[in-house]
Write a protein that holds these residues in place. Sequence first.
Motif, PDB file in Angstrom:
ATOM      1  N   GLU A 177      13.556  -1.269  -1.209  1.00 51.35           N
ATOM      2  CA  GLU A 177      12.810  -0.714  -0.082  1.00 51.35           C
ATOM      3  C   GLU A 177      13.177   0.749   0.142  1.00 51.35           C
ATOM      4  O   GLU A 177      12.307   1.592   0.393  1.00 51.35           O
ATOM      5  N   ARG A 178      14.463   1.059   0.056  1.00 49.35           N
ATOM      6  CA  ARG A 178      14.874   2.452   0.245  1.00 49.35           C
ATOM      7  C   ARG A 178      14.312   3.349  -0.854  1.00 49.35           C
ATOM      8  O   ARG A 178      13.901   4.481  -0.590  1.00 49.35           O
ATOM      9  N   GLU A 179      14.285   2.827  -2.084  1.00 48.30           N
ATOM     10  CA  GLU A 179      13.732   3.642  -3.160  1.00 48.30           C
ATOM     11  C   GLU A 179      12.239   3.874  -2.947  1.00 48.30           C
ATOM     12  O   GLU A 179      11.743   4.997  -3.135  1.00 48.30           O
ATOM     13  N   ALA A 180      11.512   2.837  -2.543  1.00 54.15           N
ATOM     14  CA  ALA A 180      10.083   3.005  -2.276  1.00 54.15           C
ATOM     15  C   ALA A 180       9.859   3.987  -1.132  1.00 54.15           C
ATOM     16  O   ALA A 180       8.892   4.754  -1.142  1.00 54.15           O
ATOM     17  N   ASP A 181      10.757   3.973  -0.127  1.00 51.48           N
ATOM     18  CA  ASP A 181      10.666   4.950   0.964  1.00 51.48           C
ATOM     19  C   ASP A 181      10.810   6.365   0.423  1.00 51.48           C
ATOM     20  O   ASP A 181      10.030   7.266   0.762  1.00 51.48           O
ATOM     21  N   ARG A 182      11.822   6.582  -0.399  1.00 49.21           N
ATOM     22  CA  ARG A 182      12.122   7.930  -0.884  1.00 49.21           C
ATOM     23  C   ARG A 182      11.023   8.436  -1.811  1.00 49.21           C
ATOM     24  O   ARG A 182      10.587   9.589  -1.695  1.00 49.21           O
ATOM     25  N   VAL A 183      10.584   7.570  -2.706  1.00 51.60           N
ATOM     26  CA  VAL A 183       9.477   7.960  -3.575  1.00 51.60           C
ATOM     27  C   VAL A 183       8.231   8.217  -2.748  1.00 51.60           C
ATOM     28  O   VAL A 183       7.510   9.203  -2.945  1.00 51.60           O
ATOM     29  N   GLY A 184       7.970   7.331  -1.778  1.00 54.43           N
ATOM     30  CA  GLY A 184       6.791   7.485  -0.934  1.00 54.43           C
ATOM     31  C   GLY A 184       6.812   8.763  -0.132  1.00 54.43           C
ATOM     32  O   GLY A 184       5.773   9.417   0.051  1.00 54.43           O
ATOM     33  N   LEU A 185       7.987   9.157   0.380  1.00 52.34           N
ATOM     34  CA  LEU A 185       8.086  10.384   1.156  1.00 52.34           C
ATOM     35  C   LEU A 185       7.760  11.602   0.294  1.00 52.34           C
ATOM     36  O   LEU A 185       7.049  12.518   0.728  1.00 52.34           O
ATOM     37  N   GLN A 186       8.254  11.617  -0.936  1.00 55.83           N
ATOM     38  CA  GLN A 186       7.954  12.731  -1.841  1.00 55.83           C
ATOM     39  C   GLN A 186       6.459  12.780  -2.160  1.00 55.83           C
ATOM     40  O   GLN A 186       5.847  13.852  -2.179  1.00 55.83           O
ATOM     41  N   ILE A 187       5.864  11.607  -2.390  1.00 57.54           N
ATOM     42  CA  ILE A 187       4.427  11.539  -2.677  1.00 57.54           C
ATOM     43  C   ILE A 187       3.621  12.044  -1.480  1.00 57.54           C
ATOM     44  O   ILE A 187       2.658  12.810  -1.624  1.00 57.54           O
ATOM     45  N   LEU A 188       4.035  11.628  -0.290  1.00 56.59           N
ATOM     46  CA  LEU A 188       3.326  12.015   0.939  1.00 56.59           C
ATOM     47  C   LEU A 188       3.342  13.539   1.099  1.00 56.59           C
ATOM     48  O   LEU A 188       2.313  14.161   1.391  1.00 56.59           O
ATOM     49  N   ALA A 189       4.517  14.138   0.897  1.00 59.25           N
ATOM     50  CA  ALA A 189       4.633  15.584   1.050  1.00 59.25           C
ATOM     51  C   ALA A 189       3.862  16.319  -0.038  1.00 59.25           C
ATOM     52  O   ALA A 189       3.149  17.296   0.239  1.00 59.25           O
ATOM     53  N   GLU A 190       3.986  15.860  -1.278  1.00 58.65           N
ATOM     54  CA  GLU A 190       3.309  16.522  -2.396  1.00 58.65           C
ATOM     55  C   GLU A 190       1.789  16.473  -2.244  1.00 58.65           C
ATOM     56  O   GLU A 190       1.082  17.390  -2.670  1.00 58.65           O
ATOM     57  N   SER A 191       1.282  15.426  -1.610  1.00 63.74           N
ATOM     58  CA  SER A 191      -0.166  15.252  -1.473  1.00 63.74           C
ATOM     59  C   SER A 191      -0.757  16.069  -0.325  1.00 63.74           C
ATOM     60  O   SER A 191      -1.980  16.140  -0.187  1.00 63.74           O
ATOM     61  N   GLY A 192       0.101  16.662   0.504  1.00 63.99           N
ATOM     62  CA  GLY A 192      -0.399  17.499   1.598  1.00 63.99           C
ATOM     63  C   GLY A 192      -0.553  16.779   2.923  1.00 63.99           C
ATOM     64  O   GLY A 192      -1.020  17.379   3.893  1.00 63.99           O
ATOM     65  N   PHE A 193      -0.147  15.501   2.985  1.00 61.32           N
ATOM     66  CA  PHE A 193      -0.118  14.815   4.278  1.00 61.32           C
ATOM     67  C   PHE A 193       1.200  15.154   4.974  1.00 61.32           C
ATOM     68  O   PHE A 193       2.221  15.368   4.316  1.00 61.32           O
ATOM     69  N   ASN A 194       1.173  15.158   6.291  1.00 60.89           N
ATOM     70  CA  ASN A 194       2.378  15.469   7.043  1.00 60.89           C
ATOM     71  C   ASN A 194       3.437  14.399   6.784  1.00 60.89           C
ATOM     72  O   ASN A 194       3.240  13.233   7.143  1.00 60.89           O
ATOM     73  N   PRO A 195       4.580  14.759   6.188  1.00 59.15           N
ATOM     74  CA  PRO A 195       5.584  13.744   5.847  1.00 59.15           C
ATOM     75  C   PRO A 195       6.220  13.086   7.053  1.00 59.15           C
ATOM     76  O   PRO A 195       6.803  12.001   6.929  1.00 59.15           O
ATOM     77  N   THR A 196       6.123  13.709   8.244  1.00 59.83           N
ATOM     78  CA  THR A 196       6.671  13.059   9.430  1.00 59.83           C
ATOM     79  C   THR A 196       5.882  11.801   9.799  1.00 59.83           C
ATOM     80  O   THR A 196       6.307  11.027  10.644  1.00 59.83           O
ATOM     81  N   GLY A 197       4.740  11.601   9.126  1.00 58.64           N
ATOM     82  CA  GLY A 197       3.977  10.381   9.352  1.00 58.64           C
ATOM     83  C   GLY A 197       4.773   9.140   9.005  1.00 58.64           C
ATOM     84  O   GLY A 197       4.603   8.088   9.634  1.00 58.64           O
ATOM     85  N   MET A 198       5.666   9.238   8.002  1.00 60.78           N
ATOM     86  CA  MET A 198       6.486   8.085   7.645  1.00 60.78           C
ATOM     87  C   MET A 198       7.487   7.782   8.746  1.00 60.78           C
ATOM     88  O   MET A 198       7.697   6.616   9.115  1.00 60.78           O
ATOM     89  N   SER A 199       8.095   8.813   9.314  1.00 66.28           N
ATOM     90  CA  SER A 199       9.044   8.615  10.400  1.00 66.28           C
ATOM     91  C   SER A 199       8.360   8.030  11.639  1.00 66.28           C
ATOM     92  O   SER A 199       8.878   7.106  12.272  1.00 66.28           O
ATOM     93  N   SER A 200       7.190   8.569  11.979  1.00 63.45           N
ATOM     94  CA  SER A 200       6.490   8.060  13.169  1.00 63.45           C
ATOM     95  C   SER A 200       6.000   6.635  12.951  1.00 63.45           C
ATOM     96  O   SER A 200       5.972   5.836  13.895  1.00 63.45           O
ATOM     97  N   MET A 201       5.653   6.282  11.707  1.00 60.87           N
ATOM     98  CA  MET A 201       5.270   4.900  11.426  1.00 60.87           C
ATOM     99  C   MET A 201       6.480   3.978  11.574  1.00 60.87           C
ATOM    100  O   MET A 201       6.375   2.882  12.128  1.00 60.87           O
ATOM    101  N   PHE A 202       7.640   4.427  11.101  1.00 55.36           N
ATOM    102  CA  PHE A 202       8.861   3.646  11.297  1.00 55.36           C
ATOM    103  C   PHE A 202       9.120   3.414  12.782  1.00 55.36           C
ATOM    104  O   PHE A 202       9.490   2.317  13.206  1.00 55.36           O
ATOM    105  N   GLU A 203       8.955   4.458  13.572  1.00 49.35           N
ATOM    106  CA  GLU A 203       9.171   4.339  15.013  1.00 49.35           C
ATOM    107  C   GLU A 203       8.188   3.353  15.635  1.00 49.35           C
ATOM    108  O   GLU A 203       8.548   2.549  16.501  1.00 49.35           O
ATOM    109  N   ARG A 204       6.934   3.424  15.182  1.00 48.24           N
ATOM    110  CA  ARG A 204       5.910   2.522  15.705  1.00 48.24           C
ATOM    111  C   ARG A 204       6.252   1.063  15.356  1.00 48.24           C
ATOM    112  O   ARG A 204       6.157   0.171  16.201  1.00 48.24           O
TER     113      ARG A 204
END
Length: 535
Positions: A218-245
């Motif tokens: 799960e942690r690896e998928a998080d880390r890979v996903g965060l890099q993908i999110l940032a590279e694609s131009g989506f705001n990477p804080t979306g992952m943090s706010s989803m975690f909070e939600r």
Amino acid sequence: MIERMPKKNLSFSRRLTAAGLALACLATSFGPLRAQSIGRGIDNLPSLGEASVDELSPAAEQRLGDQIFQEFLRMGVVHDDPEVTDLLSRQANRLLSASNTLGHSYDGRPFRFFLVKDPSINAFALPGGYIGVHTGLITASDRESEVMSVLAHEIGHVTQRHIARMFGQQRQTSAVMIAAAVLAAMAAKGSPDAAMGVLSLGQTVAIREQLAFSRDAEREADRVGLQILAESGFNPTGMSSMFERLSQAGRLYDNNAPAYLRTHPLTTERIADIQSRLQSDPAVIRVAQLTATQSNSIEFDWVRAKLTALADPKVDSLRVARQRFELRLKSLKPDAALEQASIHYGIAWAALSQRDFTAARRHHQMAEQAAITARVIDATTPLLAYLKLQIAMLSAADADQRRELQSIASQTVVQHSESRALLRSAAEAYLISGASADTAAQTARQVTQQWPWDPQAWALLGRAEAARGKRTAQHAAIAEQYALSGAYAAAIEQLTLARTAADADFITLSKVDARLTTMRAMLRREQLERQQSGR
């Protein structure tokens, strides 16, 4: 046409959660990663072992994913909304492009994203690049980047081959047997005994030294996903706010926490790891700053309004959804045209589902006018065109309305030939309006040529060919519909009927014969795999 959720799927959340838990338990060991342009710290992730020689091969993984997805189609799990599905896929393609740039490639066929009509907050990855998204994930998210962060996480599971490696440890024949057992439990209509059976299966397969790896996966998928999110131009804080939600929802509902938390345990370590990377990774920080004021795409806000309106087809639920939209509309400032547009769009869909055609047309027009005022009409034109066509189809009660429907369908084919949703609806509109069956068949055939993996498109072509009196073409189209859900015996039966219909030329019959040969080979392979796995 508006799809009604079959009653048997109302308890689907329980069945899919159990099956997802079993499959999640199967995702374990993984190998080293590569990163090139975003977050080089990811190279320091621990390696849990190289791929074994027994790792599920890409071809076998694809077949397994196909079998599970075909079973989903047969069970009615896959929600047929081509408009929302295609929008989701287009946005997800940005993530896939970024994943390839980062070196997280996938050797199988292109990814396939599909919807599950269920209010729970959930998404899941299957072998072979299939990723399912619950409609509840979209309606519960305020930001598009939150939804994309979940998809990026699931893409990480697939590209790192978590499930494939676990299946490989159990040998390929066992993988088919495991998947069959999971699906059999899902098909048990959510009974407690079936759910317990799935949980027992997950324990039997996974507990042996492997649940210890699940948190690392799960942690690896998080880390890979965060890099993908940032590279694609989506705001990477979306992952943090989803975690909070998700974390907040887990505290509020305790044992009835979101399904995503049960299949993807959200630990304090995972949250802390992502927050740390958001504050320490220079590349991620730079993208977060550049996208700090990033808004949702107009299309996302509109389809979220549609999914919210249609979340529950019961009479009382539709009334409540419509009332909530209307209350939101009253609270907006007069110059808030952008928000007004999406709300009117949601009300129009709710009114249409209530068969209040007058209100549906009025709010469609108001959504269009607000979109013009907000200067987003170009982005919303296909969405408005699809809604207009749906209203016309459902309300076509007399000859004048059917002529108008035919005219709208003709305009649609000319103006939106790139849209699967609009072309498919246009073909259906031709059939409803009593237009030339040849025109309906031609349009439906255009859909099957551009999107041959769409079973509903083949079903529509079968109806159009039946209206033309072309029995060979009718049975051949229905055979393709059956084949896509893995019902090869039924497909062979339809092709046999096509072969004996005696209303086709030599070339058409040759194509039917070729498909018969292919379907028989696929049926034999399926039967052989069942024998080998002891089913």
